[in-house]
Design an enzyme around this catalytic site. Sequence first.
Site, short mmCIF file in Angstrom:
data_model
loop_
_atom_site.label_atom_id
_atom_site.label_comp_id
_atom_site.label_asym_id
_atom_site.label_seq_id
_atom_site.Cartn_x
_atom_site.Cartn_y
_atom_site.Cartn_z
CD1 TRP A 103 -2.28 -2.10 1.85
CD2 TRP A 103 -3.02 -1.15 -0.03
NE1 TRP A 103 -3.32 -2.85 1.37
CE2 TRP A 103 -3.80 -2.30 0.24
CE3 TRP A 103 -3.31 -0.39 -1.17
CZ2 TRP A 103 -4.85 -2.71 -0.61
CZ3 TRP A 103 -4.35 -0.80 -2.00
CH2 TRP A 103 -5.10 -1.94 -1.71
CG ASP A 174 -2.99 4.28 4.34
OD1 ASP A 174 -4.06 4.17 4.99
OD2 ASP A 174 -2.73 3.60 3.33
CE LYS A 198 -8.51 -1.84 5.25
NZ LYS A 198 -8.44 -3.14 4.71
N1 PMP Z 1 -4.16 1.48 2.58
C1 PMP Z 1 -4.23 0.41 3.39
C2 PMP Z 1 -3.31 0.32 4.56
C3 PMP Z 1 -5.15 -0.61 3.10
O1 PMP Z 1 -5.24 -1.68 3.89
C4 PMP Z 1 -6.00 -0.49 1.96
C5 PMP Z 1 -6.98 -1.59 1.64
N2 PMP Z 1 -8.18 -1.45 2.22
C6 PMP Z 1 -5.89 0.65 1.17
C7 PMP Z 1 -4.96 1.62 1.50
C8 PMP Z 1 -6.78 0.85 -0.05
O2 PMP Z 1 -8.06 1.12 0.39
P1 PMP Z 1 -9.27 1.30 -0.65
O3 PMP Z 1 -9.51 -0.02 -1.28
O4 PMP Z 1 -10.40 1.72 0.24
O5 PMP Z 1 -8.89 2.34 -1.63
#
Ligand code: PMP
Length: 363
Positions: A103, A174, A198
């Site tokens: 991520w 994040d 989450k």
């Molecule tokens: N950052 C982290 C730490 C994640 O675990 C995730 C996955 N849920 C994301 C970003 C991407 O999130 P989204 O699918 O809501 O764009």
Amino acid sequence: MTERVINFNAGPAALPLPALQRARDEFLDYRGSGMSIMEHSHRGKDYEAVHEEAIALLRGLLDVPEDFHVLFLQGGASQAFATVPMNFLLPGGTADYVITGGWSEKALDEAKLLGSPRVAANTYAGGRSTRVPAQSELSLDPTASYLHFTTNNTLEGTQFHAFPDGHGVPLVGDMSSDFLWRPMDVRPFGLIYAGAQKNLGPSGVIIFLIRKDFLATARKDIPKIFRFGVHADNNSLYNTPPTFAVYMVRNVLAWMRDVGGLAALEAANRQKAGILYGALDTASEFYRCPVEPGSRSVMNVVFRLPTEALEDRFVSEAKKAGMVGLKGHRSVGGIRVSMYNAIPPAAVQTLVDFMTDFAKRSG
Ligand code: PMP
């Protein structure tokens, strides 16, 4: 009532039953209005009360100072990967990124399209990472607009237990997979973002905390819909917010308050981690956690079994025993146990009992 499974999904993930029951009870007729909250105008008094209550609950739980905006927006963390540099990676300027997993690398990739971010540290290689860096490993640029890092690496099962020190450079975190797992001091952060799906509610809403002096540095020559300042000026009502998602987040935040707030949740989260990591560390060689002890995530626990065939059997037998969501992310493999706030310690004990039995039968 139908039987509910123990849900170890990484996200969307298990939500506290009282928050779901509250939604069920008022689903068709929200407080005598004769319609669902999702059929209400986002500018009406019923939704406005939900919106304000969600903000107030969040401020109260995390002790968010007045010089921070609290925003509820759409687009998910993936959109934040782009909107953060759009707003704060200034022309000719730079930003530092700590790379600890898939991520954070995606966040960096978006920033690269918009400017020249630097990598301040990297513990991710070949699609793998087993730790987060120590402060001494960070190479920081004192002129950077911000220092971006992923507080909890959902895929790799690693977590920062002490946040990096930006030495005056605002932190951008994040926190999608560990927001509100414990009390914390938000003040070193210029910006925190966390997708709700989450620890906080359903997908479709992302929470931003933005410090006002940091927001003052943002660009104003980008499209309005991507400007954090526009959303802050309009209290997240510049356009239609994800009203039902915010309503669910309100229910989850109210549950967090009712169970004793973040201190109580931290105690439960540490208890769960103790149960599961304790079992992994004492379970001979059958279960192996690749993550270094100092970087182990309290939210997402990853481990391997001796073979992939045994991992597949583990997942399917666990499912028969009422536990779902245990398959590791496709990029990492193995087993992943996500135990966000809504998972009680007893559920983790049930899993550990199953693990002990499975190892005995298969070891
Ligand atoms: N950052 C982290 C730490 C994640 O675990 C995730 C996955 N849920 C994301 C970003 C991407 O999130 P989204 O699918 O809501 O764009």
